[in-house]
Design an enzyme around this catalytic site. Sequence first.
Site, mmCIF file in Angstrom:
data_model
loop_
_atom_site.group_PDB
_atom_site.id
_atom_site.type_symbol
_atom_site.label_atom_id
_atom_site.label_comp_id
_atom_site.label_asym_id
_atom_site.label_seq_id
_atom_site.Cartn_x
_atom_site.Cartn_y
_atom_site.Cartn_z
ATOM 1 N N HIS A 18 3.125 18.723 14.430
ATOM 2 C CA HIS A 18 3.260 18.327 12.862
ATOM 3 C C HIS A 18 2.571 17.074 12.687
ATOM 4 O O HIS A 18 1.984 16.589 13.538
ATOM 5 C CB HIS A 18 4.881 17.964 12.855
ATOM 6 C CG HIS A 18 5.659 19.332 12.973
ATOM 7 N ND1 HIS A 18 6.343 19.310 14.156
ATOM 8 C CD2 HIS A 18 6.090 20.251 12.108
ATOM 9 C CE1 HIS A 18 7.031 20.520 13.952
ATOM 10 N NE2 HIS A 18 6.821 21.027 12.780
ATOM 11 N N SER A 49 7.104 25.018 8.936
ATOM 12 C CA SER A 49 7.675 23.470 8.968
ATOM 13 C C SER A 49 6.648 22.727 8.683
ATOM 14 O O SER A 49 7.215 21.537 7.806
ATOM 15 C CB SER A 49 8.195 23.108 10.379
ATOM 16 O OG SER A 49 7.352 23.214 11.177
ATOM 17 N N ASP A 97 3.661 15.033 17.071
ATOM 18 C CA ASP A 97 4.367 15.545 18.136
ATOM 19 C C ASP A 97 3.510 16.524 18.858
ATOM 20 O O ASP A 97 4.130 17.303 19.453
ATOM 21 C CB ASP A 97 5.598 15.976 17.723
ATOM 22 C CG ASP A 97 5.816 17.184 16.699
ATOM 23 O OD1 ASP A 97 4.580 17.503 16.245
ATOM 24 O OD2 ASP A 97 6.761 17.502 16.356
#
Lengths: 236, 236
Positions: B189, B11, B186
């Site tokens: 990320h 991600s 977070d």
Amino acid sequence: MRPKVILFGDSITEMAFKNEGWSSCLANHFCRKVDVVLRGYSGYNTRWALKMVDKVFDGIKLGEAVAVVVFFGANDASLADRSSSFQHVPIPEYKTNLKAIISYIKEKISSTAVIVLITPPPIDEDGRIKNPYGENTTGLPERTNSDAGAYAEACKSVAMENNLPVLDIWSKMQEFPHWEKTFLSDGLHLTGEGNKIVFEELVSKLMEQGISIETLPIDLPHFSDIDPLDPLKSFI
Amino acid sequence: MRPKVILFGDSITEMAFKNEGWSSCLANHFCRKVDVVLRGYSGYNTRWALKMVDKVFDGIKLGEAVAVVVFFGANDASLADRSSSFQHVPIPEYKTNLKAIISYIKEKISSTAVIVLITPPPIDEDGRIKNPYGENTTGLPERTNSDAGAYAEACKSVAMENNLPVLDIWSKMQEFPHWEKTFLSDGLHLTGEGNKIVFEELVSKLMEQGISIETLPIDLPHFSDIDPLDPLKSFI
């Protein structure tokens, strides 16, 4: 194979991967569905772009593109008797060049790709006088908004003749109050807001042509579709 | 043909075309010299990525890439007994998978491309507890910084064994005070600053391998090299 969206234009395209740029926004929007391929050439008009079109699309195989965006005219619209005159292309030639670029794309890149034309943006003449390229002691902008508008009209007429979608960003931006400084950083290039409106309008234009995140397949299983109890069954 | 830099990861890579993203920054930095091709898969570990590697690189022809960046480990490092356990991959398998991905790239994509490994970033455990994925009523983070560090070490050892450049972002970020909130949004990320440091360190790593804007040719004549008195002589 992941399809491509090719963005072909001048400096407004070349700068489109900058922070908040419309190409970055598009690449992120079509994440895992499309590769955005940037072909932007600062300062170029359609005359120069057409001369180089073989090199621009070199390595892009027939049929790889689902869409090609053609965004020229801002440099063609430089006035013939002002400081950027060497970039000027008269309107009849601008139209002929655009048509030749369209024919090239249809023949060599894809007969089925959606070709979207974007008109030149409006010109904030005050911004141009305050941010000249090199020396401009005349106090006159090298581009005017009304001339850019004539090129926008020409672009629209080429789109209509060829039955292509067109994004009239010249008109769209001017629907908003204070468009001059909101959308344009130096009277010509895009601010963050300017990039945003090009991105949003282009997404909408592509959607009208059936190209959207809803219609394009994702490349590999999405994380939310992977069963935590048996993840590998998604990867057989 | 313009060479490609391929970014393959989870991600943190998938999100890299977002505003201020490290892929956007890279595409803009290598403007008109390189096409950045993003292959990021949210949630994926090396086990799943390896299963799909043929599809990931589908359509990329042998020799097109000058560099491939492999950035996995953040999901492999999910703890085996916590809430994201289904993403966990033990360290020995993580290393084997990374090696298999490297072999695949060397054989199928390019024997000469620079392959850069990036370690997983550090973990801000407080950030992970405050931003759980789905339900996590245990009060314990599903990743810890020390475990991410073990995967970073494993990544570095694979790079060393294979004589590849490695960007140890786990260590690099922790050189800075307040790295937890400065670089991580977070706990895992990247913030804008986090993207910036990955971008800058990667540019530096590529430069060490001879890949830089100084060494790569520009695709078409630069505007500043076009003679205003005879522009067309640049386009013969």
